[in-house]
Design a protein around this motif. Structure first.
Motif, short mmCIF file in Angstrom:
data_model
loop_
_atom_site.label_atom_id
_atom_site.label_comp_id
_atom_site.label_asym_id
_atom_site.label_seq_id
_atom_site.Cartn_x
_atom_site.Cartn_y
_atom_site.Cartn_z
N LYS A 24 4.25 7.78 1.88
CA LYS A 24 3.70 6.91 0.84
C LYS A 24 2.47 6.15 1.33
N ASP B 168 0.86 -1.20 0.00
CA ASP B 168 0.00 0.00 0.00
C ASP B 168 0.89 1.24 0.00
N SER B 169 2.16 1.07 -0.31
CA SER B 169 3.12 2.16 -0.15
C SER B 169 3.36 2.86 -1.47
N1 F0G Z 1 7.61 1.92 8.71
C1 F0G Z 1 6.56 1.15 8.38
C2 F0G Z 1 5.60 0.72 9.44
C3 F0G Z 1 6.41 0.73 7.06
O1 F0G Z 1 5.38 -0.05 6.75
C4 F0G Z 1 7.34 1.16 6.08
C5 F0G Z 1 7.23 0.73 4.70
C6 F0G Z 1 8.40 1.99 6.48
C7 F0G Z 1 8.50 2.34 7.81
C8 F0G Z 1 9.44 2.48 5.51
O2 F0G Z 1 8.92 3.47 4.71
O3 F0G Z 1 8.98 2.52 2.40
O4 F0G Z 1 8.72 4.96 2.78
O5 F0G Z 1 10.87 3.88 3.22
N2 F0G Z 1 6.46 -0.20 4.33
C9 F0G Z 1 6.23 -0.64 2.96
C10 F0G Z 1 5.36 -1.85 3.00
C11 F0G Z 1 7.46 -0.81 2.14
O6 F0G Z 1 5.17 -2.45 1.93
O7 F0G Z 1 4.84 -2.21 4.06
P1 F0G Z 1 9.40 3.70 3.20
#
Ligand code: F0G
Length: 460
Positions: free
Chosen positions: A257, A51-52
């Motif tokens: 994102k 969902d990013s």
């Molecule tokens: N923290 C959480 C809880 C996340 O879910 C993510 C990214 C990040 C930090 C890092 O952020 O991608 O902008 O560098 N989650 C994505 C996912 C990649 O598919 O759950 P980011």
């Protein structure tokens, strides 16, 4: 009670999709080494990998981004974003960065001293890696209920206060860099953290003189769960709940994102510490760019500011969480084992229960991702033993509490008809292979470090 879903928008621009033939799908997934990260997006029909950055932007976000100010320092668009972060979260200082993990890199660089620990609730994988990269160690203090796929605890993302206090005492407060709260808790199944727990974490941190940092990627979804599950807040508007949540944090890292509804962007928010703000500036310049743009364009900062406004709208959140819940309920009705309660941004299938006869160390969730792609051209993602990797000290494979296949729903992008198709694909695989499948996967080539992106697999 009415079961009607009110969708607070309609489509004005569409993007074509195509389902590759069964023969093509089989060929593509073999060529990808049975790893869906290695597929081209063009070969996927419905992409539920993440969902990013995958949601739709609104007409107003597009309009504002046309008016971005691309000045290097102190741009008007930066000021607009800063004002919006102040209004939404109450943070005095905003430092833009290009995405969430960049915020983690910069903040951990200044907040962690060698061998310090960071207790928290199921740290996200990039978060854990950045903590380790800065010389620290992440310690998971999620409540026990959050480690099981069954049970209906309303706030499975909560931090276990007693466990955290025991950890602080064991290591000594000066060896604790900060306490991290991930809202909502992605790795734990998109599970929320209650306001009471945020208050309790704050009180604990105060007792030992520790800072509290939020990983705020899905803060608005967390606020919606507080409103609907914590009686005290039933009548409180979402923007007030959000402000109340962030009152208990000293700083946050944000992946925009997700709940800032943009394809790229992020920021560090600091509530009031000018001293921390000053320390963050230099690494931001080094790693990201001058601290009033940090790798973001003026256009992107405008869109982000608008996204923060739109995401706290109750109609939007009701639709958003409702869509995810309806998919989960449909899978429930087919008997598919999923994590309960249904999370905010995704439905997580418990792959050990989905494939009860596949040995646990043969990556059942990875196998399920492969089978779902073959059956229907949909792409989900493993959140389990492949992703979690090896113990940095012993080199042994870590066996996580759950081996999950995440069906992640992009924001405002797919209709429920798309999701009905997805549920049908899952049901078919479950009925045809669920209990008869006996062999899983093993590594063909195990990539070092963060291994789920580029490792390849074969059938055992
Ligand atoms: N923290 C959480 C809880 C996340 O879910 C993510 C990214 C990040 C930090 C890092 O952020 O991608 O902008 O560098 N989650 C994505 C996912 C990649 O598919 O759950 P980011």
């Amino acid at each position: 009670m009415s079961k009607r879903t009110i969708i607070p928008f309609r489509a004005k621009v569409i993007e074509p999709l195509k389902l590759p033939s069964l023969e093509q799908r089989n060929k593509k997934i073999s060529a990808a080494g049975l790893n869906v990260f290695q597929l081209d997006a063009e070969d996927v029909y419905i992409d539920l990998l993440t969902d990013s950055g995958t949601g739709a932007i609104s007409a107003m976000q597009l309009a504002r981004s046309m008016n971005g100010d691309e000045s290097y320092a102190g741009s008007r668009s930066f000021r607009a974003m800063e004002r919006q972060v102040m209004e939404t979260m109450g943070f005095r200082y905003t430092i833009p960065v290009h995405q969430g993990r960049a915020a983690e890199q910069v903040l951990n660089f200044v907040m962690i001293k060698k061998n310090q620990i960071v207790p928290g609730n199921s740290h996200f994988d990039t978060t854990k890696a950045h903590i380790e990269f800065s010389g620290g160690r992440a310690i998971d203090c999620t409540i026990d209920a959050g480690r099981r796929s069954e049970g209906d605890h309303p706030f499975k993302g909560n931090i276990d206060i007693e466990k955290t206090e025991a950890v602080i005492r064991e290591y000594g407060a000066r060896h604790v860099a900060y306490i991290l709260v991930t809202i909502t808790c992605n790795s734990g199944g998109g599970q929320p953290v209650s306001m009471q727990n945020l208050r309790d974490v704050r009180a604990l941190a105060n007792k030992y003189g520790l800072p509290v940092v939020y990983d705020a990627a899905r803060f608005a979804e967390n606020a919606y769960f507080i409103k609907t599950r914590e009686e005290e807040f039933a009548d409180t508007p979402i923007p007030y709940i959000v402000r109340e949540m962030f009152k208990h944090a000293d700083a946050c890292t944000m992946s925009s994102k997700k709940d800032a509804l943009v394809p790229i962007g992020g920021f560090i928010g600091i509530r009031e510490s000018e001293e921390l703000y000053e320390r963050v500036k230099t690494p931001t310049i080094l790693f990201e760019g001058f601290y009033t743009y940090g790798g973001m364009s003026g256009s992107a900062m405008e869109a982000l500011a608008q996204g923060l406004k739109e995401v706290v709208d109750l109609d939007y959140l009701t639709y958003r969480i409702g869509q995810v819940r309806r998919l989960g309920e449909l899978l429930d009705s087919f008997g598919v084992p999923i994590v309960h309660p249904i999370g905010g941004h995704a439905v997580f299938i418990d792959a050990r229960r989905f494939f009860p006869n596949v040995p646990q160390d043969q990556f059942p969730a990875q196998l399920l991702c492969v089978e779902l792609y073959k059956e229907g051209g949909i792409r989900c993602v493993e959140v389990g033993s492949c992703l979690i990797g090896r113990d940095p000290d012993t080199g042994e494979n870590i066996r996580p509490a759950m081996d999950l296949c995440r069906i992640t729903i992009p924001r405002r992008a797919y209709t429920f008809e798309h999701l009905e198709y997805v549920a049908d694909v899952v049901r078919t695989v479950y009925e045809e292979k669920g209990s008869s499948q006996r062999r899983g996967l093993c590594f063909d080539v195990e990539a070092p470090g963060i291994r789920h992106f580029s490792s390849t697999f074969r059938y055992v």
